[in-house]
Each structure stands twice: as C-alpha cells, then as structure tokens.
Design an enzyme around this catalytic site. Structure first.
Site, PDB file in Angstrom:
ATOM      1  N   ASP A   4       0.958  12.038   2.216  1.00  0.00           N
ATOM      2  CA  ASP A   4       1.407  11.826   0.840  1.00  0.00           C
ATOM      3  C   ASP A   4       2.375  12.958   0.475  1.00  0.00           C
ATOM      4  OD1 ASP A   4       1.687  11.590  -1.963  1.00  0.00           O
ATOM      5  OD2 ASP A   4      -0.342  10.779  -2.155  1.00  0.00           O
ATOM      6  N   GLU A  18       1.479   2.918  11.672  1.00  0.00           N
ATOM      7  CA  GLU A  18       1.745   1.671  10.949  1.00  0.00           C
ATOM      8  C   GLU A  18       2.912   1.853   9.966  1.00  0.00           C
ATOM      9  OE1 GLU A  18      -2.681   1.627  11.954  1.00  0.00           O
ATOM     10  OE2 GLU A  18      -1.312   3.084  11.088  1.00  0.00           O
TER      11      GLU A  18
END
Length: 214
Positions: free
Chosen positions: A118, A193
């Site tokens: 993040d 991913e």
C-alpha cells in the site's frame, strides 16, 4: 484492497496447521523446523493471494519461503492455491506484519520481499509506508547481516520515496529498474497478481533490490 469475507476461509486455515501458521510468535528462531530441510529463508510481507510466493517456491526448491498476509480470507485463498502444489519449501502465515520482531529471531531471514505494498500516498500517512525508517529498523533486525530487500510496485511516488528512504538509512542498492518488464531482469521474474494486471494495461513496473551495509 479488501476482499469479501468468505465463510470457508477460517475453517480451511484451521484444517491445515501443517501449512498455515496463525500464531507465528511460537516459531521465532525455529522456522527451519517447519520445512523439510534447512535452507536459506525468504519472507514475502503481504503475499496477497499467493501467486508470487508459490511461484518462487516452485522455481527455487533450494530456498525456503514464507508468505505472510494479514487478511484471513486472502490468506485462505493463497492456502487453497498452495495445497495442491505440495511444496516442502513453503509455509504461510495469517498475521499482522507489524509484529515482525515477535515472529522472527534476529538474523533469521535471508531476504525480504515487498510486493505492491500500500503506497499510503497522503503525507500524514508516511509512517505507515512499509519502507519508512521504523519498518527498515525491524527488517534490519530479522534479516541476516547484509540481508536483502526486494521491492516491486506500480506506484512511482512510493518507489521514489522508497529509494530515498532506503538511501537515507544507509542501504546499498544492488539494482534499480524503472521498467522491469522491458529489462533483462524480467527473464526470471515471477509476477504477483497485481503485477500481472497492471502490466497488461501497459503500466511500467518499478523494482529495486538493496541490502543493509554489514
């Protein structure tokens, strides 16, 4: 990104204590006992759905890997992917990476992966970025002398901040790539991913590797 809670997640984790650890503090200093054999140990902090750490474990049977994820449902999805692979060099943790010093003994880890963390772009959230100096101090403790950090991100702001933060901490850079997928470094790259998704849209992927000065 939050994933919708799945009722099967917690029971699946409870059914597989041989692969998924929910109380990692009990293994601090003894992680090698969780693997088939003693080998260099690498940790992915925030493994997501596990594509990277599973791929790395398959590609490098000579290395032991641990993937850590705080979200139970996400960790369970990774577990579901990992189980059929039956990898003796892979272990998973469902816990908060903020407690690293409780989970690992000094110098127990050889390399740390920070993949698509993040970015916490707002200035008031700087201290939450996983390359902030307080986190770097923790990584330095659990990593062996001259231990390595490898970081990948699609966020240029976070990448620039990380370069500056690691440099200010006195770390030495082994490599910096501003477009990973169009470089020679991509030859043996194992994608996450997020990486797969962003790269498919033409978004450049940034990567750095650096080590603590021993």
């Amino acid at each position: 990104m939050r994933v919708k809670h799945k009722k099967w997640a917690a029971p699946l984790i409870a059914e597989h204590p041989e692969m998924m650890v929910s109380d990692p503090a009990q293994y601090a200093g003894h992680w090698q006992e969780r693997f088939a054999k003693k080998q260099p140990l690498r940790l992915e902090l925030g493994m997501g759905k596990g594509q990277f750490v599973i791929g790395m474990a398959k590609a490098h049977p000579e290395i032991n890997f641990i993937g850590m994820e705080i979200q139970t449902t996400v960790a369970a999805i990774a577990l579901k992917k990992a189980l059929p692979e039956e990898l003796p060099n892979l272990q998973l943790i469902n816990a908060d990476g903020a407690d690293l010093l409780e989970f690992f003994a000094p110098g127990e880890v050889d390399e740390l992966y920070l993949n698509f963390s993040d970015p916490w772009p707002k200035k008031r959230h700087t201290k939450r970025r996983l390359t902030y100096q307080s986190f770097l101090r923790e990584y330095q403790q659990i990593l062996r002398s001259s231990g390595t950090i490898e970081l990948k991100t699609d966020n240029m702001g976070f990448f620039e901040y990380s370069l500056q933060s690691l440099n200010n901490f006195g770390m030495k850079f082994d490599g910096v790539w501003l477009d990973l997928h169009n470089s020679e470094e991509n030859e043996h790259n194992v994608e996450t991913e997020y990486e797969q998704r962003f790269a498919a849209k033409g978004q450049p992927i940034y990567k750095l590797t650096a080590h603590f000065a021993g």
